[in-house]
Design a protein around this motif. Structure first.
Motif, PDB file in Angstrom:
ATOM      1  N   PRO A   3       0.738  -1.114  -0.505  1.00  0.00           N
ATOM      2  CA  PRO A   3      -0.272  -0.136  -0.174  1.00  0.00           C
ATOM      3  C   PRO A   3       0.927   1.712  -0.497  1.00  0.00           C
ATOM      4  N   THR A   4       0.313   1.917  -0.886  1.00  0.00           N
ATOM      5  CA  THR A   4       0.974   3.706  -0.376  1.00  0.00           C
ATOM      6  C   THR A   4       0.105   4.613   1.158  1.00  0.00           C
ATOM      7  N   ARG A   5      -0.245   4.058   1.625  1.00  0.00           N
ATOM      8  CA  ARG A   5      -0.640   4.531   2.692  1.00  0.00           C
ATOM      9  C   ARG A   5      -1.769   3.228   3.772  1.00  0.00           C
ATOM     10  N   VAL A   6      -1.189   3.697   5.184  1.00  0.00           N
ATOM     11  CA  VAL A   6      -1.112   2.171   5.687  1.00  0.00           C
ATOM     12  C   VAL A   6      -1.932   3.006   7.371  1.00  0.00           C
ATOM     13  N   ARG A   7      -2.767   2.065   7.332  1.00  0.00           N
ATOM     14  CA  ARG A   7      -3.995   2.618   8.629  1.00  0.00           C
ATOM     15  C   ARG A   7      -3.177   1.691   9.625  1.00  0.00           C
ATOM     16  N   VAL A   8      -3.139   2.705  11.322  1.00  0.00           N
ATOM     17  CA  VAL A   8      -2.545   1.962  12.334  1.00  0.00           C
ATOM     18  C   VAL A   8      -3.448   1.787  13.321  1.00  0.00           C
ATOM     19  N   ALA A   9      -3.695   0.960  13.885  1.00  0.00           N
ATOM     20  CA  ALA A   9      -4.992   1.212  14.976  1.00  0.00           C
ATOM     21  C   ALA A   9      -4.453   0.128  16.433  1.00  0.00           C
ATOM     22  N   PHE A  21      -4.476  -1.506   8.227  1.00  0.00           N
ATOM     23  CA  PHE A  21      -4.739  -1.829   6.993  1.00  0.00           C
ATOM     24  C   PHE A  21      -4.557  -1.593   5.863  1.00  0.00           C
ATOM     25  N   SER A  22      -4.479  -1.387   4.735  1.00  0.00           N
ATOM     26  CA  SER A  22      -4.201  -0.673   3.830  1.00  0.00           C
ATOM     27  C   SER A  22      -5.566   0.638   3.457  1.00  0.00           C
ATOM     28  N   VAL A  23      -5.048   1.643   3.534  1.00  0.00           N
ATOM     29  CA  VAL A  23      -6.418   3.008   2.926  1.00  0.00           C
ATOM     30  C   VAL A  23      -6.521   2.797   1.457  1.00  0.00           C
ATOM     31  N   ASP A  24      -5.810   2.228   0.471  1.00  0.00           N
ATOM     32  CA  ASP A  24      -5.056   1.818  -0.394  1.00  0.00           C
ATOM     33  C   ASP A  24      -6.268   0.921  -1.202  1.00  0.00           C
ATOM     34  N   GLU A  25      -6.566  -0.122  -0.329  1.00  0.00           N
ATOM     35  CA  GLU A  25      -7.972  -1.472  -1.291  1.00  0.00           C
ATOM     36  C   GLU A  25      -9.078  -1.434  -0.198  1.00  0.00           C
ATOM     37  N   LYS A  26      -8.303  -0.548   1.370  1.00  0.00           N
ATOM     38  CA  LYS A  26      -9.630  -1.138   2.461  1.00  0.00           C
ATOM     39  C   LYS A  26      -9.396  -2.090   2.274  1.00  0.00           C
ATOM     40  N   ILE A  27      -9.205  -2.929   3.239  1.00  0.00           N
ATOM     41  CA  ILE A  27      -8.656  -4.480   3.913  1.00  0.00           C
ATOM     42  C   ILE A  27      -8.007  -4.351   4.802  1.00  0.00           C
ATOM     43  N   PRO A  28      -8.076  -4.973   5.537  1.00  0.00           N
ATOM     44  CA  PRO A  28      -7.111  -5.524   6.471  1.00  0.00           C
ATOM     45  C   PRO A  28      -5.828  -6.559   6.437  1.00  0.00           C
ATOM     46  N   ILE A  29      -4.469  -5.770   6.755  1.00  0.00           N
ATOM     47  CA  ILE A  29      -3.323  -6.464   5.977  1.00  0.00           C
ATOM     48  C   ILE A  29      -2.914  -7.116   7.962  1.00  0.00           C
TER      49      ILE A  29
END
Length: 485
Positions: free
Chosen positions: A431-437, A448-456
């Motif tokens: 991904p080019t943008r990663v969401r950290v929770a 999570f991958s913000v690009d594809e809206k899926i969990p990594i």
């Protein structure tokens, strides 16, 4: 790291990166008074031959009193090491034992690999260190294998013509099979098939239907991918062979086979009908139960999402923790690696030699999330969280045992930095943008991958023992990361 390294990454199937293993022993080194340089292009060699991976010092100087290490994905075990005036073999990789040589002449620290194997392909790091500093360069090795000449076989009559198969084996990388008529024109094949054996070598097969009076003289050409090598086999078929290719015979055979097959299938279905009706009914009931459970779980997750909301936090990076090669924006919301040492004060909390930085704010309670955008990816990156007491100096093993939970483009592959082994994520597009929770109470870190809206990836739950957890970044050469929101 430098232009040479970027060139290596550009030619690899996946972006390569400067790799420091979890056992990398480099302690607080300054910028070296020399640079290590490699070739701008990959080095290619055939299987079984010897190859020299070029690497030299600039300005030219003797390396007799230096430590020179060639390694691949990790610093130890290494491919070859020279230290204290002699070659060291104690921690050498088993597959390279007895197959490497290194000569230090006129500033050259080239590595010679004997009897190259297919598994030797990939990127190698040439690392040179003295008491004054260190530098490194990456060299990509491409390995080829030349296979057999095309073998042509006449299979059967089909569609009023003759089915011809061309096959060639023992190639690497994957070759291309082409059909050519006497006028030099390329002909489309009916079908193509490529398989790879246990040794990694490719076998290619191409099928063509040769019609009467159209192209009775043909050549099958196999073409290598990395060089201009071609092998060719030609053949011709006389007209009398085509007279036996009568369509009505083929049609009659197909009809008879279809009738027999349908009869067998009908009898089989009648016998198995009663048996499978019960089985299908049981499966339907089981699927109904599963659907009910999934619906309940979805309702629970929906309730938790609203009852315990995740707080989007604005992460500001802490300049007092940033390695001296990292440049932070004025607002602390982005960071760039330059590999040019900045004039910053030495602090106990500053990372060295790893190019890392922490967020200013740490969390000891609640659920929080933020996003990291990869603006420039020049040489790898990792994003995640770390405990406040993570070590800042000397050797650091990136993993939960050290107090770091992260994912990223590491060692040329997108992976989670788990312990004791990394976890590759081949099904996730980098991904080019990663969401950290972060869920502090549950001790859970998810990505999570913000690009594809899926969990990594989600790390197994742990206890933070009341210690604050901070956002954490590592940057490879030429990389820029930006925080969101």
């Amino acid at each position: 790291m430098k232009t040479m390294f970027f060139g290596c990454c550009l030619h690899c199937p996946i972006l390569a990166a400067v790799i420091y293993s979890s056992v990398f022993h480099v302690c607080e080194l300054q910028s070296a008074p020399f640079s290590v340089q490699g070739p701008p292009d990959p080095v290619a060699v055939a299987v079984g031959q010897d190859v020299v991976l070029p690497c030299h010092l600039s300005p030219e100087q003797s390396a007799q009193d230096m430590e020179v290490t060639w390694f691949r994905d990790q610093f130890t075990p290494f491919v070859h090491r020279y230290r204290d005036g002699q070659d060291q073999y104690g921690d050498q990789e088993l597959r390279y034992q007895g197959r490497t040589e290194m000569r230090l002449t006129n500033g050259s620290v080239n590595l010679r690999i004997l009897r190259v194997q297919l598994s030797d392909k990939g990127c190698y790091t040439c690392f040179v260190r003295t008491d004054l500093g260190y530098d490194e360069a990456v060299v990509e090795l491409k390995v080829t294998a030349s296979g057999s000449a095309p073998l042509i076989a006449l299979q059967r009559y089909q569609d009023g013509g003759i089915l011809v198969v061309c096959r060639s084996a023992g190639w690497f990388p994957q070759p291309q099979l082409l059909w050519r008529d006497p006028q030099g024109q390329w002909l489309p094949s009916l079908s193509e098939n490529v398989a790879q054996d246990e040794g990694g070598l490719y076998t290619a097969e191409s099928v063509l239907v040769l019609a009467s009076g159209v192209s009775q003289e043909l050549a099958c050409v196999v073409r290598a991918a990395l060089h201009n090598q071609e092998m060719e086999s030609a053949f011709s078929i006389a007209d009398p062979f085509f007279q036996n290719a009568r369509p009505w015979k083929i049609a009659l055979s197909v009809v008879l086979v279809a009738i027999v097959a349908l009869s067998i299938v009908a009898v089989y279905l009648l016998k198995m009908k009663g048996k499978y009706e019960k089985k299908i009914a049981a499966q339907a009931a089981e699927l109904g139960d599963r659907a009910t459970k999934i619906e309940k779980q979805a309702e629970e997750l929906e309730w938790r999402r609203y009852a315990v909301p995740i707080e989007d936090v604005k992460v500001v990076l802490d300049p007092d923790t940033a390695h001296c090669d990292l440049i932070l924006a004025a607002d602390g919301r982005s960071v760039t690696r330059t590999d040019r040492r900045q004039d910053v004060p030495s602090r106990p909390e500053r990372f060295d030699p790893w190019r890392c930085v922490l967020g200013c704010k740490g969390f000891a309670v609640g659920r929080h999330c933020w996003e990291v955008e990869v603006v420039l990816d020049g040489g790898g990156w990792t994003v995640g969280v770390s405990r406040e007491d993570v070590r800042r100096k000397g050797e650091i093993e990136f993993g939960p045992e050290e107090g770091i939970w992260a994912v990223g483009q590491w060692a040329g592959k997108f992976q989670a930095l788990t312990s004791p082994q990394r976890t590759l994520l081949p099904d996730v597009h980098t991904p080019t943008r990663v969401r950290v929770a972060l869920d502090y109470e549950l001790g859970q870190v998810a990505f999570f991958s913000v690009d594809e809206k899926i969990p990594i990836f989600t790390f197994p739950p742990v206890s933070f023992h009341g210690i604050k957890v901070h956002p954490w970044l590592w940057l490879g050469p030429g990389t820029q990361l930006k925080m969101w929101p």
